[in-house]
Motif scaffolding. Structure first.
Motif, mmCIF file in Angstrom:
data_model
loop_
_atom_site.group_PDB
_atom_site.id
_atom_site.type_symbol
_atom_site.label_atom_id
_atom_site.label_comp_id
_atom_site.label_asym_id
_atom_site.label_seq_id
_atom_site.Cartn_x
_atom_site.Cartn_y
_atom_site.Cartn_z
ATOM 1 N N VAL A 108 0.851 -0.978 -0.270
ATOM 2 C CA VAL A 108 -0.147 0.105 0.099
ATOM 3 C C VAL A 108 0.824 0.809 0.295
ATOM 4 C CG1 VAL A 108 -1.806 1.237 1.377
ATOM 5 C CG2 VAL A 108 -1.344 -1.099 1.310
ATOM 6 N N SER A 109 1.410 1.082 0.281
ATOM 7 C CA SER A 109 2.871 2.322 0.468
ATOM 8 C C SER A 109 3.485 2.687 -1.001
ATOM 9 C CB SER A 109 4.443 1.951 1.201
ATOM 10 O OG SER A 109 4.941 0.652 1.850
ATOM 11 N N ALA A 110 3.587 1.667 -2.065
ATOM 12 C CA ALA A 110 3.593 1.836 -3.406
ATOM 13 C C ALA A 110 3.118 2.479 -4.375
ATOM 14 C CB ALA A 110 4.145 0.571 -3.891
ATOM 15 N N VAL A 111 1.093 2.401 -3.316
ATOM 16 C CA VAL A 111 0.450 2.802 -3.848
ATOM 17 C C VAL A 111 -0.010 4.128 -3.593
ATOM 18 C CG1 VAL A 111 -2.246 3.086 -4.398
ATOM 19 C CG2 VAL A 111 -0.720 0.753 -4.197
ATOM 20 N N LEU A 112 0.701 5.110 -2.059
ATOM 21 C CA LEU A 112 0.766 6.091 -1.820
ATOM 22 C C LEU A 112 1.701 7.043 -2.472
ATOM 23 C CD1 LEU A 112 -0.078 5.235 2.289
ATOM 24 C CD2 LEU A 112 -2.159 6.012 0.126
ATOM 25 N N ASP A 113 2.672 6.649 -2.419
ATOM 26 C CA ASP A 113 4.065 6.868 -3.335
ATOM 27 C C ASP A 113 4.022 7.326 -4.276
ATOM 28 O OD1 ASP A 113 6.458 8.049 -2.851
ATOM 29 O OD2 ASP A 113 6.749 6.602 -4.669
ATOM 30 N N GLY A 114 2.845 6.348 -5.042
ATOM 31 C CA GLY A 114 2.578 7.214 -6.536
ATOM 32 C C GLY A 114 1.489 8.058 -6.796
ATOM 33 N N ALA A 115 0.682 7.977 -5.876
ATOM 34 C CA ALA A 115 -0.615 8.376 -6.194
ATOM 35 C C ALA A 115 0.035 9.973 -5.581
ATOM 36 C CB ALA A 115 -1.822 8.294 -4.939
ATOM 37 N N ALA A 116 1.208 10.179 -4.770
ATOM 38 C CA ALA A 116 1.626 11.421 -3.730
ATOM 39 C C ALA A 116 2.248 12.058 -5.841
ATOM 40 C CB ALA A 116 2.326 11.095 -2.796
ATOM 41 N N SER A 117 3.069 11.407 -5.762
ATOM 42 C CA SER A 117 3.484 11.896 -6.677
ATOM 43 C C SER A 117 2.753 12.245 -8.092
ATOM 44 C CB SER A 117 4.634 10.858 -7.698
ATOM 45 O OG SER A 117 5.713 10.477 -7.053
ATOM 46 N N CYS A 118 1.742 11.451 -8.810
ATOM 47 C CA CYS A 118 1.234 12.359 -9.284
ATOM 48 C C CYS A 118 0.089 13.748 -9.332
ATOM 49 C CB CYS A 118 -0.274 10.781 -9.871
ATOM 50 S SG CYS A 118 0.246 9.371 -10.506
ATOM 51 N N LEU A 119 -0.291 13.502 -7.869
ATOM 52 C CA LEU A 119 -0.584 14.776 -7.080
ATOM 53 C C LEU A 119 0.130 16.000 -7.288
ATOM 54 C CD1 LEU A 119 -3.149 13.794 -4.354
ATOM 55 C CD2 LEU A 119 -3.546 14.341 -6.947
ATOM 56 N N PHE A 120 1.676 15.272 -7.219
ATOM 57 C CA PHE A 120 2.942 16.710 -7.013
ATOM 58 C C PHE A 120 2.640 17.172 -8.544
ATOM 59 C CE2 PHE A 120 4.990 15.154 -3.046
ATOM 60 C CZ PHE A 120 3.869 15.808 -2.667
ATOM 61 N N VAL A 121 2.847 16.377 -9.142
ATOM 62 C CA VAL A 121 2.519 16.997 -10.372
ATOM 63 C C VAL A 121 1.503 17.892 -11.550
ATOM 64 C CG1 VAL A 121 2.988 16.231 -13.066
ATOM 65 C CG2 VAL A 121 4.159 14.763 -11.284
ATOM 66 N N VAL A 122 0.556 17.422 -11.004
ATOM 67 C CA VAL A 122 -0.701 17.729 -10.567
ATOM 68 C C VAL A 122 -0.798 19.566 -10.907
ATOM 69 C CG1 VAL A 122 -2.562 18.094 -11.135
ATOM 70 C CG2 VAL A 122 -2.662 16.411 -11.802
ATOM 71 N N PHE A 123 -0.407 19.255 -9.093
ATOM 72 C CA PHE A 123 -0.095 20.671 -8.164
ATOM 73 C C PHE A 123 1.009 21.956 -9.112
ATOM 74 C CE2 PHE A 123 1.389 23.479 -5.473
ATOM 75 C CZ PHE A 123 1.228 23.984 -4.823
ATOM 76 N N ALA A 124 2.350 21.469 -9.887
ATOM 77 C CA ALA A 124 3.036 22.259 -10.480
ATOM 78 C C ALA A 124 2.639 22.569 -11.281
ATOM 79 C CB ALA A 124 4.465 21.018 -10.511
ATOM 80 N N ILE A 125 2.289 21.638 -12.168
ATOM 81 C CA ILE A 125 1.846 22.503 -14.019
ATOM 82 C C ILE A 125 0.283 23.250 -13.689
ATOM 83 C CG2 ILE A 125 0.867 21.863 -16.606
ATOM 84 C CD1 ILE A 125 1.464 18.649 -15.287
ATOM 85 N N SER A 126 -0.457 23.099 -12.532
ATOM 86 C CA SER A 126 -1.404 24.069 -12.527
ATOM 87 C C SER A 126 -1.222 24.956 -11.774
ATOM 88 C CB SER A 126 -2.901 23.973 -11.675
ATOM 89 O OG SER A 126 -3.000 22.365 -11.665
ATOM 90 N N ALA A 127 0.121 25.118 -11.185
ATOM 91 C CA ALA A 127 0.577 27.120 -10.641
ATOM 92 C C ALA A 127 1.609 27.284 -11.735
ATOM 93 C CB ALA A 127 1.146 26.489 -9.713
ATOM 94 N N LEU A 128 2.582 26.604 -12.360
ATOM 95 C CA LEU A 128 3.395 27.153 -13.915
ATOM 96 C C LEU A 128 2.341 27.802 -14.742
ATOM 97 C CD1 LEU A 128 6.399 24.522 -14.112
ATOM 98 C CD2 LEU A 128 6.417 27.003 -12.985
ATOM 99 N N THR A 129 0.803 27.143 -14.745
ATOM 100 C CA THR A 129 0.269 27.935 -16.263
ATOM 101 C C THR A 129 -0.070 29.124 -15.439
ATOM 102 O OG1 THR A 129 -1.723 26.420 -15.208
ATOM 103 C CG2 THR A 129 -0.041 25.413 -17.225
ATOM 104 N N LEU A 130 -0.839 29.243 -14.301
ATOM 105 C CA LEU A 130 -1.005 30.523 -13.792
ATOM 106 C C LEU A 130 0.269 31.832 -14.189
ATOM 107 C CD1 LEU A 130 -2.314 29.216 -10.383
ATOM 108 C CD2 LEU A 130 -3.592 30.142 -12.256
ATOM 109 N N PHE A 131 1.289 31.394 -14.243
ATOM 110 C CA PHE A 131 1.650 32.611 -13.986
ATOM 111 C C PHE A 131 2.720 33.285 -16.097
ATOM 112 C CE2 PHE A 131 3.042 30.306 -10.642
ATOM 113 C CZ PHE A 131 3.864 32.150 -9.654
ATOM 114 N N LEU A 132 2.032 32.612 -16.798
ATOM 115 C CA LEU A 132 1.745 33.191 -17.888
ATOM 116 C C LEU A 132 -0.033 33.863 -18.482
ATOM 117 C CD1 LEU A 132 3.176 29.670 -19.531
ATOM 118 C CD2 LEU A 132 4.344 31.406 -18.932
#
Length: 273
Positions: A22-46
């Motif tokens: 289960v720890s691997a599933v949680l780790d993968g889900a956390a990585s996906c959420l971090f990527v989505v947040f980074a893309i959403s935040a970067l697009t705001l600056f343009l």
């Protein structure tokens, strides 16, 4: 004779049949959420326009809206590290995330004065622009009334109104006496000025209240996210870590029908005589 059907693969299992932690599933889900947040935040600056208060408000509001993604990912990474503390990869990733969480907490705190400054700049700019428009309108009507009083003929009055962009005087009105034409023109000026004063009376109170309420909501949310990230960045005590693992370990325990009872040694069984 009936053939046995192959069993269905268990949830969170690899093709080889080895279960996925289960720890691997949680780790993968956390990585996906971090990527989505980074893309959403970067697009705001343009497009980049950091000196524009409207751009600043848009960035602050967008970051606050996307912040739950990063916070949930941060919590999932904590869960992965506490469920599998022997895995060094999760421990290293959690330590790195905690360091970045301190920066994130400071950033969310700085969003509050940034938003307040942007709102104040917008209100000040609107007030100055409104005052300039009022002064310009007042000067225009003063010049129009002065031209009406100084005109000696209907033709001169018509020419002055065209130059100053005042009330239009058609050719049929040129047959009127200059006194009657002055009175009629002044009445038109009074009606036009009343309409302009109604438009320039001030900003909409309802719109101001909506901006203030939105600003308070975003400010409080920014402080709450800052507190959450700062709290998650603190090192957990061993007792707290054990409690987290005991609570979250329920989801990784094997099911009752998957357990195989062990054999009891014969030597430990006593019989009655």
């Amino acid at each position: 004779m009936t053939t046995a059907r192959p069993g269905l693969p268990a949830p969170f299992s690899r093709p080889t049949g080895q279960p996925v932690a289960v720890s691997a599933v949680l780790d993968g889900a956390a990585s996906c959420l971090f990527v989505v947040f980074a893309i959403s935040a970067l697009t705001l600056f343009l497009p980049l326009d950091p000196t524009n208060p409207t751009w600043q408000l848009r960035v602050v509001g967008g970051v606050i809206q996307a912040a739950p993604l990063a916070l949930v990912g941060f919590l999932l990474l904590h869960g992965a590290a506490h469920l599998d503390p022997e895995r060094s990869r999760y421990t290293v990733r959690l330590a790195t995330a905690r360091q970045r969480a301190l920066v994130a907490a400071l950033g969310f705190v700085l969003l509050v004065p940034l938003q307040a400054t942007a709102l104040w700049t917008l209100f000040t700019a609107d007030a100055d622009q409104l005052a300039q428009r009022r002064a310009s309108t007042e000067a225009t009507f003063v010049a129009l009334r002065s031209a009406v009083g100084e005109a000696t003929t209907p033709q001169e009055l018509q020419r002055e109104m065209r130059v100053l962009r005042g009330p239009a005087i058609n050719d049929q009105q040129l047959d009127q006496p200059i006194a009657a034409l002055r009175t009629q023109t002044l009445r038109n000026l009074d009606r036009t000025q009343a309409v302009m004063d109604q438009k320039l009376r001030g900003p909409d109170q309802k719109g101001i209240m909506e901006l203030v309420q939105n600003g308070i909501r975003i400010g409080v949310s920014g402080l709450a996210f800052a507190f959450a990230f700062a709290l998650g960045a603190l090192q957990c005590r061993p007792a707290s870590a054990r409690r987290c693992r005991s609570v979250m370990g329920v989801f990784s325990r094997p099911r009752s029908h998957d357990l195989v009872p062990s054999r009891v040694p014969a030597s430990s069984v006593t019989t009655r005589r």
